[in-house]
Motif scaffolding. Structure first.
Motif, short mmCIF file in Angstrom:
data_model
loop_
_atom_site.label_atom_id
_atom_site.label_comp_id
_atom_site.label_asym_id
_atom_site.label_seq_id
_atom_site.Cartn_x
_atom_site.Cartn_y
_atom_site.Cartn_z
N THR A 150 71.28 12.20 26.86
CA THR A 150 71.25 12.04 28.32
C THR A 150 70.96 13.37 29.02
O THR A 150 71.50 14.41 28.64
N LYS A 151 70.09 13.31 30.03
CA LYS A 151 69.82 14.50 30.86
C LYS A 151 70.54 14.35 32.19
O LYS A 151 70.57 13.26 32.75
N LEU A 152 71.12 15.45 32.66
CA LEU A 152 71.81 15.42 33.96
C LEU A 152 70.88 16.00 35.01
O LEU A 152 70.35 17.10 34.84
N VAL A 153 70.68 15.24 36.08
CA VAL A 153 69.78 15.67 37.14
C VAL A 153 70.53 15.63 38.47
O VAL A 153 71.05 14.59 38.86
N SER A 154 70.60 16.78 39.17
CA SER A 154 71.26 16.81 40.49
C SER A 154 70.27 16.35 41.54
O SER A 154 69.12 16.78 41.56
N LYS A 155 70.74 15.49 42.42
CA LYS A 155 69.85 14.94 43.44
C LYS A 155 70.67 14.66 44.70
O LYS A 155 71.53 13.78 44.69
N THR B 90 74.86 13.26 40.98
CA THR B 90 74.40 13.58 39.63
C THR B 90 73.84 12.32 39.00
O THR B 90 74.54 11.30 38.91
N MET B 91 72.58 12.39 38.60
CA MET B 91 71.96 11.24 37.94
C MET B 91 71.96 11.47 36.43
O MET B 91 71.76 12.60 35.98
N TYR B 92 72.20 10.39 35.68
CA TYR B 92 72.13 10.48 34.22
C TYR B 92 70.87 9.77 33.74
O TYR B 92 70.75 8.56 33.89
N ARG B 93 69.95 10.53 33.17
CA ARG B 93 68.71 9.94 32.66
C ARG B 93 68.82 9.75 31.16
O ARG B 93 69.06 10.72 30.43
N PHE B 94 68.68 8.51 30.73
CA PHE B 94 68.79 8.25 29.29
C PHE B 94 67.87 7.10 28.90
O PHE B 94 67.44 6.31 29.73
N ASP B 95 67.60 7.03 27.61
CA ASP B 95 66.78 5.95 27.05
C ASP B 95 67.65 4.70 26.96
O ASP B 95 68.66 4.69 26.26
N GLU B 96 67.25 3.65 27.65
CA GLU B 96 68.08 2.43 27.69
C GLU B 96 68.30 1.83 26.30
O GLU B 96 69.30 1.17 26.07
N LYS B 97 67.36 2.10 25.39
CA LYS B 97 67.49 1.53 24.04
C LYS B 97 68.62 2.21 23.26
O LYS B 97 69.04 1.72 22.22
N SER B 98 69.12 3.35 23.77
CA SER B 98 70.17 4.07 23.05
C SER B 98 71.57 3.65 23.49
O SER B 98 72.55 4.24 23.09
N PHE B 99 71.67 2.60 24.32
CA PHE B 99 72.97 2.27 24.92
C PHE B 99 74.00 1.74 23.91
O PHE B 99 75.20 1.87 24.13
#
Ligand SMILES: [Zn+2]
Length: 353
Positions: free
Chosen positions: A91-96, A100-109
């Motif tokens: 997961t990548k953390l992106v401040s906006k 804080t947004m968490y960007r991740f590959d949905e297939k890895s859930f």
């Protein structure tokens, strides 16, 4: 009969609109205070991979605060166990805009969706377990992490691999099943419609068997119409308060397939009251103690269990729900008497092995 209060201690999926302390730490303080009033311990299923990821990204404040809070909880008689949300390592953390947004590959859930589910599960389960043991042994040198709950109840697919990995990494108890629960979310699919309640050894087909990890499901059952009608009227009267803290991308949870289609059918035919009369629910903290008691009673009548597992989420707690939790505990004591004892997963190790 024993009551196992449990809490999935975690951030929101997709991102948070407030500081981590507001989302997890503060509501947990309030929950711990409610537990003191109840005189009951809580088992915290800690989303441990989020803590590891925050540290990797140089954001140690949150995992440090979690360490302090969970060590304090242990010293107050509570418990900490393993909760794996496998999307965190990538997961990548992106401040906006202050969020804080968490960007991740949905297939890895879910663990079981990995290319090599067994190896991936072993790696993440053991990383989680080691982290928790390092964290808690500073306060309690005898502590061992021995119970597991899948993130989002996502024990499927490839549950054989996931369960084998849980056993091979030293987990004695699983608490990922909610009998009857079906979830269709954007990130995973869960179908426990064929699973039993009550406690049992769980085989690779998610059925009771003579061997396997010891399963303590989260309680679930059909809610009588009278309890629902009462709840509906209370809601109208009080206009139930909204959850304090919010996040993005909440996972949609549905009731069992059969009930769901039946309910939809009846809604069209007969309206809201009839729909409520056929509802199903699982024992997750809500703002209505009577509904939670009704689910518990239905579960006890159906399965005659030794253990009743109750679930809540720190991130979704508010004052109304905490009041309902205290009321639920009082009602449970008065219904089931002194034989009902609240306990932790750790306290069960000896009983189940
Ligand atoms: Zn979770």
């Amino acid at each position: 009969m024993k009551l196992l209060y449990s809490n999935d201690y975690e951030l929101f999926l997709g991102g948070i609109t407030a500081h981590e302390n507001e989302v997890v730490i503060k509501p947990t303080e309030e929950l711990l205070a409610a537990c003191e009033v109840m005189g009951a311990p809580m088992t915290f299923f800690v989303d441990v991979l989020s803590l590891i990821r925050y540290r990797e990204l140089g954001k140690a404040d949150f995992p440090d605060a979690v360490s302090r809070q969970m060590c304090d909880a242990i010293s107050r008689g509570h418990d900490v166990q393993n909760h794996i949300h496998p999307h965190w390592p990538t997961t990548k953390l992106v401040s906006k805009g202050g969020n804080t947004m968490y960007r991740f590959d949905e297939k890895s859930f879910v663990l079981g969706a990995a290319d090599d589910p067994y190896t991936w599960s072993v790696r993440l389960l053991s990383e989680g377990r080691s982290y928790l043991e390092d964290m808690i042994r500073k306060t309690d040198p005898a502590y061992a992490c021995r119970a597991y709950r899948a993130g989002g109840y996502g024990l499927q697919p490839n549950e054989r691999d996931v369960l084998r990995a849980a056993i091979d990494t030293g987990h004695l108890i699983d608490s990922s099943i909610v009998p009857g629960l079906v979830i269709d979310s954007s990130v995973h699919h869960v179908d426990f419609s064929g699973c039993a309640g009550g406690e049992y050894r769980l085989n690779e087909n998610l059925q009771p068997a003579s061997e396997g990890i010891f399963e303590i499901p989260v309680a679930a059952g059909h809610i009588p119409g009278a309890a629902l009608a009462g709840s509906y009227l209370k809601r109208l009267a009080t206009r139930a308060s909204a959850t304090k803290y919010s996040g993005y991308g909440a996972v949609a949870v549905q009731q069992g397939k059969t009930q769901n289609s039946l309910v939809r059918h009846m809604t069209r035919l007969k309206g809201r009251v009839e729909r409520l009369a056929n509802a199903w629910g699982y024992l997750e903290l809500t703002d209505d103690a009577d509904i939670m008691v009704a689910i518990t009673k239905a579960y006890v009548e159906t399965y005659n269990p030794q253990y009743i597992c109750f679930s809540c989420h720190s991130k979704s707690i508010n004052t109304t729900k905490l009041k309902a939790l205290i009321e639920y505990h009082k009602k449970m004591k008065s219904i089931f008497g002194e034989e009902l004892e609240a306990t932790t997963f750790s306290a069960l190790y000896d009983e189940v092995t």
